[in-house]
Design a protein around this motif. Structure first.
Motif, PDB file in Angstrom:
ATOM      1  N   LYS A 159       0.816  -1.224   0.000  1.00 30.82           N
ATOM      2  CA  LYS A 159       0.000   0.000   0.000  1.00 30.82           C
ATOM      3  C   LYS A 159       0.848   1.271   0.000  1.00 30.82           C
ATOM      4  CE  LYS A 159      -4.033  -2.057   2.279  1.00 30.82           C
ATOM      5  NZ  LYS A 159      -4.946  -1.998   3.458  1.00 30.82           N
ATOM      6  N   GLU A 160       1.893   1.281   0.814  1.00 29.13           N
ATOM      7  CA  GLU A 160       2.765   2.466   0.873  1.00 29.13           C
ATOM      8  C   GLU A 160       3.435   2.696  -0.474  1.00 29.13           C
ATOM      9  OE1 GLU A 160       4.604   5.547   3.462  1.00 29.13           O
ATOM     10  OE2 GLU A 160       2.776   4.332   3.459  1.00 29.13           O
ATOM     11  N   ALA A 161       3.813   1.599  -1.139  1.00 29.86           N
ATOM     12  CA  ALA A 161       4.448   1.717  -2.450  1.00 29.86           C
ATOM     13  C   ALA A 161       3.473   2.270  -3.482  1.00 29.86           C
ATOM     14  CB  ALA A 161       4.983   0.358  -2.900  1.00 29.86           C
ATOM     15  N   LYS A 162       2.196   1.906  -3.367  1.00 30.01           N
ATOM     16  CA  LYS A 162       1.179   2.445  -4.291  1.00 30.01           C
ATOM     17  C   LYS A 162       1.080   3.959  -4.165  1.00 30.01           C
ATOM     18  CE  LYS A 162      -1.856  -1.602  -4.675  1.00 30.01           C
ATOM     19  NZ  LYS A 162      -3.209  -2.148  -4.398  1.00 30.01           N
ATOM     20  N   VAL A 163       1.115   4.431  -2.921  1.00 32.18           N
ATOM     21  CA  VAL A 163       1.057   5.879  -2.679  1.00 32.18           C
ATOM     22  C   VAL A 163       2.288   6.551  -3.281  1.00 32.18           C
ATOM     23  CG1 VAL A 163       1.046   7.683  -0.913  1.00 32.18           C
ATOM     24  CG2 VAL A 163      -0.330   5.614  -0.585  1.00 32.18           C
ATOM     25  N   ALA A 164       3.454   5.971  -3.021  1.00 36.64           N
ATOM     26  CA  ALA A 164       4.699   6.541  -3.530  1.00 36.64           C
ATOM     27  C   ALA A 164       4.729   6.535  -5.053  1.00 36.64           C
ATOM     28  CB  ALA A 164       5.899   5.775  -2.979  1.00 36.64           C
ATOM     29  N   ALA A 165       4.299   5.437  -5.648  1.00 32.97           N
ATOM     30  CA  ALA A 165       4.302   5.333  -7.109  1.00 32.97           C
ATOM     31  C   ALA A 165       3.411   6.404  -7.730  1.00 32.97           C
ATOM     32  CB  ALA A 165       3.843   3.944  -7.542  1.00 32.97           C
ATOM     33  N   SER A 166       2.303   6.690  -7.077  1.00 30.43           N
ATOM     34  CA  SER A 166       1.361   7.683  -7.599  1.00 30.43           C
ATOM     35  C   SER A 166       1.915   9.099  -7.513  1.00 30.43           C
ATOM     36  CB  SER A 166       0.033   7.598  -6.838  1.00 30.43           C
ATOM     37  OG  SER A 166      -0.834   8.663  -7.218  1.00 30.43           O
ATOM     38  N   VAL A 167       2.266   9.528  -6.289  1.00 28.93           N
ATOM     39  CA  VAL A 167       2.645  10.932  -6.110  1.00 28.93           C
ATOM     40  C   VAL A 167       4.046  11.218  -6.651  1.00 28.93           C
ATOM     41  CG1 VAL A 167       3.582  10.678  -3.751  1.00 28.93           C
ATOM     42  CG2 VAL A 167       2.584  12.865  -4.497  1.00 28.93           C
ATOM     43  N   LEU A 168       4.998  10.289  -6.441  1.00 31.42           N
ATOM     44  CA  LEU A 168       6.343  10.520  -6.954  1.00 31.42           C
ATOM     45  C   LEU A 168       6.390  10.320  -8.466  1.00 31.42           C
ATOM     46  CD1 LEU A 168       8.570   8.902  -4.167  1.00 31.42           C
ATOM     47  CD2 LEU A 168       7.765  11.267  -4.406  1.00 31.42           C
ATOM     48  N   GLY A 169       5.494   9.474  -8.976  1.00 33.61           N
ATOM     49  CA  GLY A 169       5.384   9.330 -10.427  1.00 33.61           C
ATOM     50  C   GLY A 169       4.923  10.629 -11.071  1.00 33.61           C
ATOM     51  N   GLN A 170       4.001  11.323 -10.401  1.00 32.46           N
ATOM     52  CA  GLN A 170       3.546  12.619 -10.901  1.00 32.46           C
ATOM     53  C   GLN A 170       4.701  13.628 -10.915  1.00 32.46           C
ATOM     54  OE1 GLN A 170       0.587  16.266  -9.494  1.00 32.46           O
ATOM     55  NE2 GLN A 170       0.213  14.220  -8.644  1.00 32.46           N
ATOM     56  N   ALA A 171       5.486  13.627  -9.822  1.00 32.88           N
ATOM     57  CA  ALA A 171       6.636  14.534  -9.743  1.00 32.88           C
ATOM     58  C   ALA A 171       7.653  14.215 -10.835  1.00 32.88           C
ATOM     59  CB  ALA A 171       7.281  14.421  -8.361  1.00 32.88           C
ATOM     60  N   LEU A 172       7.867  12.923 -11.099  1.00 30.57           N
ATOM     61  CA  LEU A 172       8.831  12.517 -12.123  1.00 30.57           C
ATOM     62  C   LEU A 172       8.412  13.022 -13.498  1.00 30.57           C
ATOM     63  CD1 LEU A 172      11.303  10.945 -13.051  1.00 30.57           C
ATOM     64  CD2 LEU A 172       9.918   8.862 -13.050  1.00 30.57           C
ATOM     65  N   GLU A 173       7.127  12.929 -13.810  1.00 28.10           N
ATOM     66  CA  GLU A 173       6.638  13.412 -15.104  1.00 28.10           C
ATOM     67  C   GLU A 173       6.848  14.919 -15.247  1.00 28.10           C
ATOM     68  OE1 GLU A 173       5.696  11.644 -17.765  1.00 28.10           O
ATOM     69  OE2 GLU A 173       6.401  10.002 -16.487  1.00 28.10           O
ATOM     70  N   LEU A 196       9.194  16.714 -13.789  1.00 26.72           N
ATOM     71  CA  LEU A 196      10.618  16.945 -13.968  1.00 26.72           C
ATOM     72  C   LEU A 196      11.060  16.616 -15.388  1.00 26.72           C
ATOM     73  CD1 LEU A 196      11.763  15.499 -10.544  1.00 26.72           C
ATOM     74  CD2 LEU A 196      12.095  17.875 -11.269  1.00 26.72           C
ATOM     75  N   ARG A 197      10.502  15.561 -15.961  1.00 24.27           N
ATOM     76  CA  ARG A 197      10.844  15.197 -17.339  1.00 24.27           C
ATOM     77  C   ARG A 197      10.386  16.268 -18.329  1.00 24.27           C
ATOM     78  NH1 ARG A 197       9.258   8.735 -16.871  1.00 24.27           N
ATOM     79  NH2 ARG A 197      11.368   8.015 -16.272  1.00 24.27           N
ATOM     80  N   GLU A 198       9.354  17.025 -17.918  1.00 22.67           N
ATOM     81  CA  GLU A 198       8.862  18.129 -18.752  1.00 22.67           C
ATOM     82  C   GLU A 198       9.608  19.433 -18.481  1.00 22.67           C
ATOM     83  OE1 GLU A 198       4.725  18.396 -17.837  1.00 22.67           O
ATOM     84  OE2 GLU A 198       4.271  16.381 -18.574  1.00 22.67           O
ATOM     85  N   GLY A 199      10.621  19.360 -17.599  1.00 21.48           N
ATOM     86  CA  GLY A 199      11.388  20.560 -17.275  1.00 21.48           C
ATOM     87  C   GLY A 199      10.702  21.459 -16.268  1.00 21.48           C
TER      88      GLY A 199
END
Length: 366
Positions: free
Chosen positions: A157-171, A173-176
């Protein structure tokens, strides 16, 4: 609690001079060559608040204790810092430990002071530093997000939360774009996002370091920085590090006269603090008595038990109620007894949301 600001910027923009002036020390070496600051310098500053002096006067307090603001003078970053250029990686780590970034930008011409990129362009300087912070965050998340996504598929469950919010941050950053544009969808995501300590998630206050002649009105360089800050939803202030250095050692009357001659109404420290409080959504409450008048800092929206916890954890744990007076009532009526007699001293419970300027006395039992 005050807050802790990391002073960053390219080399030779006035970071260490400003740090020394703000903290009224000579702790930070200031010289005309890159990487003059090797180890981060740390200083504590009492936050100036004329309300505290007024309360102490009315209550006859023996001591006045302001809330504290911490400054960390971090070495100048250069292009390639995220890959270890200059002294980069060591100091990117220092930035993770602060609440906000005070980004000092050179907004003055001076042929005697070397610029690391041989030009005066504060917006370009800001972009250089921001790019290095984004590259560092990008490298971090490109390792962490796939790992979280893998664990999430296994039901963590904790990984699901991390994947969601940090995945958003990663996208982003990839967009500058900086990670601070990430919008957590709930408290769990907000917690995980905060724990990630991403460099570009820190709120930013741009400090335009101008020459003395531009301290009151700014100049063409600072105008560009203010436009950038507005576009980003960041804050910006105009400060002359040279003037702040001149103020060190002056008594209050001399400072007022000196600032007035320059067309200024307050110090750069006061402007930085006010903008920093706004940026971090902080407010001040007071405790007042014959022994001491003291200022405390809490986040906007904090409830009475949280405010009590700033004084001592036992007070929060055993919180019963808060005797509350408004600053204006305390001053206009002339103190606690008069407030009580006029019905202006209120008994507030656990759900009371603290207001800026409140005078609080906590009742607790442990």
């Amino acid at each position: 609690m005050g807050f802790r600001c990391g002073i960053v910027g390219l080399p030779n923009v006035g970071k260490s001079t400003l740090f020394n002036a703000l903290t009224e020390t000579q702790a930070a070496q200031a010289a005309n060559y890159p990487f003059c600051t090797i180890e981060p310098n740390v200083g504590q500053v009492g936050v100036p608040d004329p309300r505290l002096d007024k309360l102490a006067e009315i209550a006859g307090s023996q001591k006045i204790i302001p809330t504290q603001l911490g400054f960390v003078d971090i070495a100048g970053l250069v292009r390639g810092a995220s890959k270890g250029e200059g002294l980069g990686n060591q100091f990117l780590g220092n930035i993770r430990e602060v609440d906000a970034i005070v980004h000092v930008l050179r907004c003055f011409e001076d042929d005697d002071i070397q610029h690391v990129e041989n030009k005066v362009d504060p917006v370009s300087d800001a972009d250089t530093v921001e790019t290095e912070l984004m590259l560092s965050d990008l490298e971090s998340l490109e390792k962490r997000v796939p790992a979280a996504q893998k664990k999430a598929t296994q039901g963590d469950k904790e990984a699901k939360v991390a994947a969601s919010v940090l995945g958003q941050a990663l996208e982003l950053l990839r967009e500058g774009k900086p990670a601070r544009l990430t919008v957590p969808k709930d408290e769990d995501e907000a917690r995980v996002f905060a724990q990630a300590q991403l460099l570009t998630a820190k709120p930013v206050l741009y400090v335009c370091n101008v020459d003395e002649e531009s301290a009151a009105t700014g100049n063409a360089f600072s105008e560009k920085v203010f436009a950038k800050a507005k576009a980003e939803g960041a804050n910006a202030v105009i400060v002359s590090a040279a003037i702040e250095a001149d103020l060190v050692g002056m008594d209050p009357a001399e400072r007022i006269e000196f600032l007035g001659e320059l067309g200024l109404h307050e110090t750069g420290l006061a402007r930085i603090i006010r903008s920093g409080y706004e940026l971090l959504h902080l407010l001040t409450y007071f405790t007042v008595g014959p022994k001491e008048a003291r200022a405390w800092t809490v986040h906007a929206g904090a409830k009475a038990p949280d405010a009590a916890g700033e004084i001592h954890s036992d007070m929060q744990r055993g919180f019963i109620r808060a005797e509350t007076m408004a600053f204006d009532d305390f001053v206009s009526l002339g103190g606690e007894t008069a407030c009580r007699d006029a019905g202006k001293l209120r008994q507030e419970g656990k759900e009371y949301v603290v207001k800026d300027g409140d005078i609080l006395h906590f009742k607790f039992n442990v």
